[in-house]
Write a protein that holds these residues in place. Structure first.
Motif, PDB file in Angstrom:
ATOM      1  N   LEU A  40      36.759  43.742  40.728  1.00 21.40           N
ATOM      2  CA  LEU A  40      38.421  44.084  41.159  1.00 21.40           C
ATOM      3  C   LEU A  40      38.828  43.648  40.199  1.00 21.40           C
ATOM      4  CD1 LEU A  40      38.694  40.699  43.695  1.00 21.40           C
ATOM      5  CD2 LEU A  40      38.484  43.031  44.241  1.00 21.40           C
ATOM      6  N   ALA A  41      38.550  43.852  38.727  1.00 21.75           N
ATOM      7  CA  ALA A  41      39.336  43.878  37.812  1.00 21.75           C
ATOM      8  C   ALA A  41      39.511  45.396  37.370  1.00 21.75           C
ATOM      9  CB  ALA A  41      38.861  42.860  36.437  1.00 21.75           C
ATOM     10  N   ALA A  42      38.174  46.013  37.210  1.00 21.93           N
ATOM     11  CA  ALA A  42      38.427  47.519  37.265  1.00 21.93           C
ATOM     12  C   ALA A  42      39.618  47.955  37.650  1.00 21.93           C
ATOM     13  CB  ALA A  42      36.936  48.346  37.553  1.00 21.93           C
ATOM     14  N   ALA A  43      38.798  48.248  39.156  1.00 22.97           N
ATOM     15  CA  ALA A  43      40.574  48.476  39.850  1.00 22.97           C
ATOM     16  C   ALA A  43      41.553  48.449  39.882  1.00 22.97           C
ATOM     17  CB  ALA A  43      39.803  47.872  41.382  1.00 22.97           C
ATOM     18  N   ALA A  44      41.905  46.632  39.099  1.00 27.81           N
ATOM     19  CA  ALA A  44      43.011  46.269  38.807  1.00 27.81           C
ATOM     20  C   ALA A  44      43.549  47.030  37.352  1.00 27.81           C
ATOM     21  CB  ALA A  44      43.051  45.042  38.835  1.00 27.81           C
ATOM     22  N   GLY A  45      42.454  47.343  36.140  1.00 23.27           N
ATOM     23  CA  GLY A  45      42.900  48.024  35.264  1.00 23.27           C
ATOM     24  C   GLY A  45      43.094  46.397  34.191  1.00 23.27           C
ATOM     25  N   HIS A  46      42.480  44.953  34.617  1.00 23.74           N
ATOM     26  CA  HIS A  46      42.352  44.498  34.046  1.00 23.74           C
ATOM     27  C   HIS A  46      41.639  43.962  32.406  1.00 23.74           C
ATOM     28  CE1 HIS A  46      42.985  39.785  33.055  1.00 23.74           C
ATOM     29  NE2 HIS A  46      42.201  39.955  32.984  1.00 23.74           N
ATOM     30  N   PRO A  49      36.633  39.608  29.683  1.00 28.17           N
ATOM     31  CA  PRO A  49      35.897  39.092  28.231  1.00 28.17           C
ATOM     32  C   PRO A  49      34.725  40.200  28.159  1.00 28.17           C
ATOM     33  CG  PRO A  49      36.939  37.301  29.059  1.00 28.17           C
ATOM     34  CD  PRO A  49      36.633  38.877  29.831  1.00 28.17           C
ATOM     35  N   SER A  50      33.563  40.470  29.107  1.00 26.13           N
ATOM     36  CA  SER A  50      32.592  41.096  29.622  1.00 26.13           C
ATOM     37  C   SER A  50      32.794  41.558  30.986  1.00 26.13           C
ATOM     38  CB  SER A  50      31.415  40.447  28.988  1.00 26.13           C
ATOM     39  OG  SER A  50      30.308  41.087  29.284  1.00 26.13           O
ATOM     40  N   THR A  51      32.519  43.037  31.065  1.00 22.41           N
ATOM     41  CA  THR A  51      32.426  43.340  32.214  1.00 22.41           C
ATOM     42  C   THR A  51      30.605  43.527  32.553  1.00 22.41           C
ATOM     43  OG1 THR A  51      31.524  45.051  31.164  1.00 22.41           O
ATOM     44  CG2 THR A  51      33.603  44.833  31.905  1.00 22.41           C
ATOM     45  N   ASP A  52      29.907  42.732  32.063  1.00 22.52           N
ATOM     46  CA  ASP A  52      28.619  42.222  32.576  1.00 22.52           C
ATOM     47  C   ASP A  52      28.936  41.001  33.789  1.00 22.52           C
ATOM     48  OD1 ASP A  52      25.411  42.397  32.897  1.00 22.52           O
ATOM     49  OD2 ASP A  52      25.572  40.204  31.957  1.00 22.52           O
ATOM     50  N   PRO A  53      27.995  41.140  34.825  1.00 24.74           N
ATOM     51  CA  PRO A  53      28.165  39.822  35.407  1.00 24.74           C
ATOM     52  C   PRO A  53      27.609  38.086  35.009  1.00 24.74           C
ATOM     53  CG  PRO A  53      27.786  41.946  36.854  1.00 24.74           C
ATOM     54  CD  PRO A  53      27.595  42.015  35.221  1.00 24.74           C
ATOM     55  N   VAL A  54      26.203  38.489  34.395  1.00 24.54           N
ATOM     56  CA  VAL A  54      25.765  37.321  33.559  1.00 24.54           C
ATOM     57  C   VAL A  54      26.633  36.701  32.974  1.00 24.54           C
ATOM     58  CG1 VAL A  54      23.762  36.197  32.872  1.00 24.54           C
ATOM     59  CG2 VAL A  54      23.099  38.655  34.457  1.00 24.54           C
ATOM     60  N   ALA A  81      44.284  36.986  38.237  1.00 26.55           N
ATOM     61  CA  ALA A  81      45.081  38.707  37.610  1.00 26.55           C
ATOM     62  C   ALA A  81      43.472  39.402  38.488  1.00 26.55           C
ATOM     63  CB  ALA A  81      44.155  38.899  35.809  1.00 26.55           C
ATOM     64  N   VAL A  82      42.832  39.451  39.526  1.00 31.18           N
ATOM     65  CA  VAL A  82      42.297  40.259  39.673  1.00 31.18           C
ATOM     66  C   VAL A  82      42.267  39.612  41.030  1.00 31.18           C
ATOM     67  CG1 VAL A  82      40.314  40.439  38.562  1.00 31.18           C
ATOM     68  CG2 VAL A  82      39.531  38.773  40.436  1.00 31.18           C
ATOM     69  N   MET A  83      43.558  38.753  41.562  1.00 30.74           N
ATOM     70  CA  MET A  83      43.640  38.241  43.355  1.00 30.74           C
ATOM     71  C   MET A  83      45.110  38.284  43.476  1.00 30.74           C
ATOM     72  SD  MET A  83      41.252  34.584  42.987  1.00 30.74           S
ATOM     73  CE  MET A  83      42.088  33.871  44.671  1.00 30.74           C
ATOM     74  N   GLN A  84      45.834  39.930  43.312  1.00 32.34           N
ATOM     75  CA  GLN A  84      46.664  40.174  43.622  1.00 32.34           C
ATOM     76  C   GLN A  84      47.291  40.679  44.923  1.00 32.34           C
ATOM     77  OE1 GLN A  84      48.881  38.613  41.386  1.00 32.34           O
ATOM     78  NE2 GLN A  84      47.708  36.965  40.970  1.00 32.34           N
TER      79      GLN A  84
END
Length: 383
Positions: A40-46, A49-54, A81-84
Protein backbone atom coordinates in the motif's frame (compact mmCIF):
# COMPACT_ATOMS: atom_id res chain seq x y z
CA UNK A 1 -24.04 -19.35 34.13
CA UNK A 2 -21.12 -21.24 32.59
CA UNK A 3 -20.60 -24.95 33.01
CA UNK A 4 -17.62 -25.50 35.32
CA UNK A 5 -14.53 -27.14 33.94
CA UNK A 6 -13.46 -29.60 36.59
CA UNK A 7 -10.48 -31.17 34.81
CA UNK A 8 -8.40 -28.43 33.18
CA UNK A 9 -6.57 -29.53 30.07
CA UNK A 10 -2.87 -28.99 29.65
CA UNK A 11 -2.31 -25.51 28.24
CA UNK A 12 -0.07 -25.57 25.18
CA UNK A 13 0.14 -22.73 22.69
CA UNK A 14 -1.85 -24.81 20.22
CA UNK A 15 -4.59 -25.43 22.77
CA UNK A 16 -4.90 -21.74 23.57
CA UNK A 17 -5.01 -20.81 19.90
CA UNK A 18 -8.02 -23.03 19.20
CA UNK A 19 -9.94 -21.83 22.24
CA UNK A 20 -12.72 -19.34 21.39
CA UNK A 21 -11.58 -15.87 22.44
CA UNK A 22 -12.96 -12.35 22.71
CA UNK A 23 -11.00 -9.24 21.73
CA UNK A 24 -12.22 -5.91 23.08
CA UNK A 25 -9.16 -3.65 22.72
CA UNK A 26 -7.51 -4.00 19.32
CA UNK A 27 -6.63 -1.02 17.11
CA UNK A 28 -7.21 -1.35 13.37
CA UNK A 29 -4.19 0.81 12.54
CA UNK A 30 -2.08 -1.27 14.93
CA UNK A 31 -2.76 -4.63 13.34
CA UNK A 32 -1.65 -4.40 9.73
CA UNK A 33 0.43 -7.07 8.02
CA UNK A 34 3.91 -5.73 7.17
CA UNK A 35 3.63 -7.06 3.62
CA UNK A 36 0.38 -5.15 3.17
CA UNK A 37 1.99 -1.95 4.45
CA UNK A 38 4.78 -2.35 1.89
CA UNK A 39 2.33 -2.83 -0.99
CA UNK A 40 0.00 0.00 0.00
CA UNK A 41 2.90 2.37 0.69
CA UNK A 42 4.31 1.77 -2.78
CA UNK A 43 0.95 2.61 -4.31
CA UNK A 44 0.60 5.73 -2.18
CA UNK A 45 4.18 6.93 -2.65
CA UNK A 46 4.84 6.77 1.08
CA UNK A 47 8.41 6.16 2.25
CA UNK A 48 8.90 3.40 4.83
CA UNK A 49 11.86 2.59 7.08
CA UNK A 50 12.19 -0.64 5.07
CA UNK A 51 10.45 -2.22 2.11
CA UNK A 52 11.28 -5.72 3.28
CA UNK A 53 8.27 -7.08 5.19
CA UNK A 54 10.36 -8.98 7.73
CA UNK A 55 12.66 -6.06 8.43
CA UNK A 56 9.70 -3.68 8.57
CA UNK A 57 7.96 -5.87 11.13
CA UNK A 58 11.11 -5.85 13.25
CA UNK A 59 11.33 -2.05 12.97
CA UNK A 60 7.79 -1.66 14.30
CA UNK A 61 8.47 -3.94 17.25
CA UNK A 62 11.80 -2.32 18.12
CA UNK A 63 10.37 1.20 17.86
CA UNK A 64 7.45 0.26 20.08
CA UNK A 65 9.77 -1.10 22.77
CA UNK A 66 11.01 2.33 23.80
CA UNK A 67 9.09 2.48 27.07
CA UNK A 68 7.41 5.72 25.95
CA UNK A 69 3.79 5.99 24.88
CA UNK A 70 4.64 9.04 22.73
CA UNK A 71 7.32 7.09 20.83
CA UNK A 72 5.01 4.10 20.62
CA UNK A 73 2.33 6.24 18.98
CA UNK A 74 4.80 7.59 16.40
CA UNK A 75 4.89 4.19 14.68
CA UNK A 76 1.31 4.79 13.58
CA UNK A 77 2.44 7.50 11.16
CA UNK A 78 3.28 4.72 8.70
CA UNK A 79 0.19 2.58 9.15
CA UNK A 80 -2.22 5.49 8.97
CA UNK A 81 -0.46 6.78 5.85
CA UNK A 82 -1.45 3.66 3.89
CA UNK A 83 -5.07 3.71 5.13
CA UNK A 84 -6.33 6.79 3.27
CA UNK A 85 -8.40 5.25 0.48
CA UNK A 86 -11.52 3.11 0.47
CA UNK A 87 -9.56 0.28 -1.10
CA UNK A 88 -6.82 0.47 1.51
CA UNK A 89 -9.23 0.63 4.44
CA UNK A 90 -11.30 -2.25 3.12
CA UNK A 91 -8.26 -4.45 2.56
CA UNK A 92 -6.78 -3.72 5.98
CA UNK A 93 -10.12 -4.42 7.69
CA UNK A 94 -10.64 -7.67 5.80
CA UNK A 95 -7.16 -8.94 6.62
CA UNK A 96 -7.62 -7.82 10.22
CA UNK A 97 -10.60 -10.16 10.55
CA UNK A 98 -8.75 -12.98 8.80
CA UNK A 99 -5.91 -12.72 11.30
CA UNK A 100 -8.33 -12.71 14.23
CA UNK A 101 -10.01 -15.85 12.90
CA UNK A 102 -6.61 -17.53 12.61
CA UNK A 103 -6.04 -16.63 16.27
CA UNK A 104 -9.30 -18.24 17.41
CA UNK A 105 -11.18 -14.99 18.08
CA UNK A 106 -14.95 -15.39 17.78
CA UNK A 107 -16.02 -11.88 18.81
CA UNK A 108 -14.07 -8.68 18.33
CA UNK A 109 -14.53 -4.95 18.71
CA UNK A 110 -12.17 -3.10 16.41
CA UNK A 111 -11.36 0.49 17.28
CA UNK A 112 -10.07 3.17 14.96
CA UNK A 113 -10.30 6.93 14.42
CA UNK A 114 -11.98 7.87 11.09
CA UNK A 115 -10.78 11.47 11.39
CA UNK A 116 -7.24 10.24 10.71
CA UNK A 117 -8.14 8.75 7.34
CA UNK A 118 -9.42 11.68 5.29
CA UNK A 119 -6.24 12.92 3.57
CA UNK A 120 -7.17 11.48 0.17
CA UNK A 121 -10.63 13.01 0.16
CA UNK A 122 -12.80 10.45 1.93
CA UNK A 123 -15.63 11.73 4.09
CA UNK A 124 -16.07 10.39 7.61
CA UNK A 125 -19.03 8.29 6.54
CA UNK A 126 -17.21 6.92 3.50
CA UNK A 127 -14.30 5.88 5.70
CA UNK A 128 -16.59 4.04 8.11
CA UNK A 129 -18.39 2.35 5.22
CA UNK A 130 -15.08 1.23 3.69
CA UNK A 131 -13.97 -0.37 6.96
CA UNK A 132 -17.35 -2.02 7.40
CA UNK A 133 -17.13 -3.49 3.91
CA UNK A 134 -13.78 -5.04 4.80
CA UNK A 135 -15.04 -6.41 8.11
CA UNK A 136 -18.05 -7.97 6.44
CA UNK A 137 -15.87 -9.50 3.74
CA UNK A 138 -13.65 -11.02 6.40
CA UNK A 139 -16.63 -12.43 8.29
CA UNK A 140 -18.13 -13.85 5.09
CA UNK A 141 -14.83 -15.43 4.12
CA UNK A 142 -14.54 -17.07 7.51
CA UNK A 143 -18.10 -18.41 7.24
CA UNK A 144 -17.27 -19.98 3.88
CA UNK A 145 -14.54 -21.92 5.66
CA UNK A 146 -16.86 -22.97 8.47
CA UNK A 147 -15.45 -20.47 10.98
CA UNK A 148 -17.62 -18.05 12.92
CA UNK A 149 -16.67 -14.56 14.02
CA UNK A 150 -18.68 -11.44 14.85
CA UNK A 151 -17.09 -7.99 14.71
CA UNK A 152 -18.12 -4.45 15.51
CA UNK A 153 -16.53 -1.04 15.14
CA UNK A 154 -15.59 1.19 18.07
CA UNK A 155 -15.61 4.62 16.46
CA UNK A 156 -12.85 6.66 18.07
CA UNK A 157 -12.18 10.38 18.46
CA UNK A 158 -8.63 11.64 18.91
CA UNK A 159 -8.05 13.28 22.29
CA UNK A 160 -5.92 16.12 20.91
CA UNK A 161 -8.52 16.99 18.25
CA UNK A 162 -11.66 19.04 18.51
CA UNK A 163 -14.07 16.75 16.67
CA UNK A 164 -15.46 14.79 19.61
CA UNK A 165 -19.13 15.63 19.09
CA UNK A 166 -18.85 15.21 15.33
CA UNK A 167 -17.32 11.74 15.76
CA UNK A 168 -19.91 10.82 18.39
CA UNK A 169 -22.65 11.73 15.92
CA UNK A 170 -20.86 9.67 13.26
CA UNK A 171 -20.83 6.65 15.56
CA UNK A 172 -24.53 6.95 16.31
CA UNK A 173 -25.34 7.31 12.58
CA UNK A 174 -23.70 3.94 12.00
CA UNK A 175 -25.05 2.14 15.06
CA UNK A 176 -27.15 -0.17 12.89
CA UNK A 177 -24.40 -0.52 10.28
CA UNK A 178 -21.50 -1.91 12.26
CA UNK A 179 -20.71 0.64 14.99
CA UNK A 180 -21.14 -0.79 18.49
CA UNK A 181 -19.44 1.83 20.67
CA UNK A 182 -17.39 5.01 21.02
CA UNK A 183 -13.90 5.68 22.35
CA UNK A 184 -11.33 8.44 22.68
CA UNK A 185 -7.67 7.64 22.11
CA UNK A 186 -4.27 9.22 21.60
CA UNK A 187 -2.08 11.15 24.03
CA UNK A 188 -3.83 10.66 27.37
CA UNK A 189 -1.81 12.93 29.63
CA UNK A 190 -3.03 16.51 29.23
CA UNK A 191 -6.10 15.64 27.15
CA UNK A 192 -8.75 14.50 29.65
CA UNK A 193 -12.20 13.18 28.75
CA UNK A 194 -13.69 16.37 30.18
CA UNK A 195 -12.65 18.06 26.91
CA UNK A 196 -15.41 16.01 25.24
CA UNK A 197 -18.23 16.49 27.74
CA UNK A 198 -20.65 17.53 25.01
CA UNK A 199 -19.90 14.37 23.03
CA UNK A 200 -20.31 12.10 26.03
CA UNK A 201 -23.56 13.81 27.00
CA UNK A 202 -24.88 13.29 23.47
CA UNK A 203 -23.89 9.62 23.54
CA UNK A 204 -25.61 9.12 26.89
CA UNK A 205 -28.75 10.72 25.50
CA UNK A 206 -28.57 8.33 22.55
CA UNK A 207 -27.98 5.34 24.86
CA UNK A 208 -24.79 4.56 22.94
CA UNK A 209 -22.05 2.69 24.86
CA UNK A 210 -18.66 4.22 25.62
CA UNK A 211 -15.23 2.90 26.49
CA UNK A 212 -12.48 5.40 27.30
CA UNK A 213 -8.70 5.06 27.17
CA UNK A 214 -7.71 5.87 30.75
CA UNK A 215 -5.19 4.73 33.30
CA UNK A 216 -2.41 4.08 30.80
CA UNK A 217 -0.24 7.18 30.34
CA UNK A 218 -1.99 8.97 33.19
CA UNK A 219 -3.01 7.77 36.61
CA UNK A 220 -6.06 7.46 38.81
CA UNK A 221 -7.22 11.02 38.13
CA UNK A 222 -7.60 10.11 34.45
CA UNK A 223 -9.74 7.13 35.38
CA UNK A 224 -11.96 9.36 37.51
CA UNK A 225 -12.37 11.75 34.58
CA UNK A 226 -13.30 8.85 32.29
CA UNK A 227 -15.95 7.66 34.74
CA UNK A 228 -17.38 11.07 35.61
CA UNK A 229 -17.17 13.07 32.39
CA UNK A 230 -16.80 10.18 29.93
CA UNK A 231 -19.49 8.05 31.57
CA UNK A 232 -17.33 5.08 30.58
CA UNK A 233 -18.86 1.62 30.74
CA UNK A 234 -15.38 0.13 30.27
CA UNK A 235 -11.86 1.41 30.83
CA UNK A 236 -9.40 1.11 27.94
CA UNK A 237 -6.34 -0.28 29.73
CA UNK A 238 -7.25 1.05 33.17
CA UNK A 239 -4.19 -0.73 34.53
CA UNK A 240 -3.09 2.18 36.70
CA UNK A 241 -6.13 1.68 38.90
CA UNK A 242 -3.62 -0.53 40.73
CA UNK A 243 -1.99 2.68 42.00
CA UNK A 244 -5.09 3.03 44.18
CA UNK A 245 -4.48 -0.36 45.82
CA UNK A 246 -2.24 -0.87 48.82
CA UNK A 247 -0.76 -4.27 49.60
CA UNK A 248 0.88 -4.85 52.98
CA UNK A 249 2.80 -8.10 53.04
CA UNK A 250 3.00 -10.19 56.17
CA UNK A 251 6.32 -10.19 57.96
CA UNK A 252 7.93 -13.52 57.09
CA UNK A 253 9.60 -13.59 60.51
CA UNK A 254 6.36 -13.02 62.38
CA UNK A 255 5.00 -15.88 64.51
CA UNK A 256 2.76 -18.13 62.44
CA UNK A 257 4.06 -16.93 59.08
CA UNK A 258 4.60 -19.81 56.68
CA UNK A 259 7.95 -20.26 55.02
CA UNK A 260 8.27 -19.25 51.36
CA UNK A 261 4.87 -17.59 51.28
CA UNK A 262 3.91 -13.99 50.74
CA UNK A 263 0.54 -13.12 52.21
CA UNK A 264 -0.67 -9.61 51.52
CA UNK A 265 -3.42 -7.56 53.08
CA UNK A 266 -5.09 -5.61 50.29
CA UNK A 267 -6.70 -2.23 50.84
CA UNK A 268 -8.60 -0.58 48.01
CA UNK A 269 -8.74 3.17 47.64
CA UNK A 270 -12.03 4.91 46.95
CA UNK A 271 -11.66 4.85 43.15
CA UNK A 272 -10.40 1.27 43.01
CA UNK A 273 -13.27 0.11 45.20
CA UNK A 274 -15.78 1.88 42.96
CA UNK A 275 -14.38 0.28 39.80
CA UNK A 276 -14.19 -3.19 41.30
CA UNK A 277 -17.46 -3.20 43.22
CA UNK A 278 -19.46 -2.01 40.22
CA UNK A 279 -17.82 -4.46 37.84
CA UNK A 280 -16.44 -1.84 35.46
CA UNK A 281 -14.39 -3.92 32.98
CA UNK A 282 -10.68 -3.25 32.51
CA UNK A 283 -9.31 -3.77 28.99
CA UNK A 284 -5.84 -4.88 30.06
CA UNK A 285 -3.07 -5.19 27.45
CA UNK A 286 -0.04 -6.70 29.26
CA UNK A 287 2.63 -6.59 26.52
CA UNK A 288 1.66 -3.11 25.37
CA UNK A 289 1.69 -1.85 28.97
CA UNK A 290 5.32 -2.94 29.30
CA UNK A 291 6.28 -1.32 26.00
CA UNK A 292 4.70 2.05 26.73
CA UNK A 293 5.87 2.28 30.33
CA UNK A 294 2.32 2.25 31.67
CA UNK A 295 3.32 -0.09 34.50
CA UNK A 296 6.94 0.94 35.03
CA UNK A 297 6.21 2.00 38.61
CA UNK A 298 5.38 -1.63 39.42
CA UNK A 299 8.48 -3.19 37.86
CA UNK A 300 10.24 -3.98 34.59
CA UNK A 301 8.67 -7.28 33.54
CA UNK A 302 5.44 -9.22 33.31
CA UNK A 303 5.98 -10.80 36.72
CA UNK A 304 5.58 -7.36 38.29
CA UNK A 305 2.63 -6.34 36.11
CA UNK A 306 -0.44 -5.78 38.33
CA UNK A 307 -2.60 -8.01 36.10
CA UNK A 308 -2.70 -10.85 38.62
CA UNK A 309 -3.23 -8.47 41.55
CA UNK A 310 -6.28 -7.05 39.81
CA UNK A 311 -7.55 -10.50 38.82
CA UNK A 312 -7.11 -12.00 42.27
CA UNK A 313 -8.64 -8.95 43.95
CA UNK A 314 -11.88 -9.35 42.02
CA UNK A 315 -11.64 -6.73 39.28
CA UNK A 316 -13.38 -7.59 36.02
CA UNK A 317 -10.21 -7.92 33.95
CA UNK A 318 -10.04 -8.85 30.28
CA UNK A 319 -7.07 -9.81 28.10
CA UNK A 320 -6.28 -7.80 24.97
CA UNK A 321 -3.48 -7.10 22.48
CA UNK A 322 -3.85 -3.34 21.89
CA UNK A 323 -1.69 -3.27 18.73
CA UNK A 324 -0.66 -6.63 17.35
CA UNK A 325 1.86 -5.24 14.86
CA UNK A 326 3.69 -2.99 17.29
CA UNK A 327 3.70 -5.45 20.18
CA UNK A 328 4.35 -8.46 17.97
CA UNK A 329 1.68 -10.49 19.76
CA UNK A 330 -1.58 -12.26 19.14
CA UNK A 331 -4.30 -12.82 21.72
CA UNK A 332 -3.04 -16.39 21.98
CA UNK A 333 0.41 -15.03 22.82
CA UNK A 334 -0.98 -12.77 25.55
CA UNK A 335 -2.83 -15.63 27.19
CA UNK A 336 0.22 -17.84 26.90
CA UNK A 337 2.38 -15.22 28.62
CA UNK A 338 -0.12 -14.89 31.45
CA UNK A 339 -0.41 -18.67 31.86
CA UNK A 340 3.35 -19.07 32.05
CA UNK A 341 3.88 -16.10 34.35
CA UNK A 342 1.03 -16.56 36.81
CA UNK A 343 0.45 -20.32 36.50
CA UNK A 344 -3.11 -19.93 35.26
CA UNK A 345 -5.06 -23.01 34.22
CA UNK A 346 -7.92 -23.53 31.79
CA UNK A 347 -10.45 -22.36 34.35
CA UNK A 348 -8.63 -19.03 34.61
CA UNK A 349 -8.50 -18.63 30.84
CA UNK A 350 -12.22 -19.36 30.66
CA UNK A 351 -13.02 -16.84 33.39
CA UNK A 352 -10.97 -14.14 31.69
CA UNK A 353 -12.63 -14.91 28.37
CA UNK A 354 -16.08 -14.84 29.91
CA UNK A 355 -15.25 -11.48 31.50
CA UNK A 356 -14.67 -10.14 28.00
CA UNK A 357 -17.81 -11.76 26.60
CA UNK A 358 -19.93 -10.26 29.35
CA UNK A 359 -18.31 -6.84 28.81
CA UNK A 360 -18.98 -6.82 25.06
CA UNK A 361 -21.14 -4.03 23.68
CA UNK A 362 -23.85 -6.48 22.67
CA UNK A 363 -27.47 -6.91 23.75
CA UNK A 364 -27.92 -9.20 26.75
CA UNK A 365 -29.38 -12.00 24.65
CA UNK A 366 -26.44 -11.95 22.26
CA UNK A 367 -23.96 -11.97 25.13
CA UNK A 368 -25.70 -15.07 26.47
CA UNK A 369 -25.38 -16.83 23.12
CA UNK A 370 -21.71 -15.83 22.92
CA UNK A 371 -21.07 -17.12 26.45
CA UNK A 372 -22.68 -20.46 25.61
CA UNK A 373 -20.62 -20.77 22.43
CA UNK A 374 -17.41 -20.06 24.36
CA UNK A 375 -18.27 -22.59 27.06
CA UNK A 376 -18.92 -25.27 24.47
CA UNK A 377 -15.56 -24.53 22.84
CA UNK A 378 -13.68 -24.81 26.12
CA UNK A 379 -15.45 -28.05 26.98
CA UNK A 380 -14.40 -29.53 23.64
CA UNK A 381 -10.78 -28.83 24.58
CA UNK A 382 -11.37 -30.41 27.97
CA UNK A 383 -12.66 -33.51 26.23
Amino acid sequence: MTEPITQPAALSRFDIRVLPKVSLHDHLDGGLRPATIVELAAAAGHTLPSTDPVALGEWFRESANSGSLVRYLETFDHTIAVMQTSEGLTRVAREFVEDLVEDGVVYAEIRWAPEQHLRAGLSLDEAVEAVQAGLEAGVAGAAENGQLIQVGQLITAMRHGDRGLEIAELAVRHRDRGAVGFDIAGAEDGFPPSRFTDAFTYLAEQMFPVTVHAGEAAGVESIVDALVHGRALRLGHGVRIAEDIEVDFEDEDAPGAEEDTAVGMVTLGEVAAWVRDRGIPLELCPSSNLQTGAVESFGPDLESHPFDLLYQTGFLVTVNTDNRLMSGVSLTDEFELLVQTFDYDLDDVLELTMNAANAAFLPLEERAVLAEYITEGFNRVRG
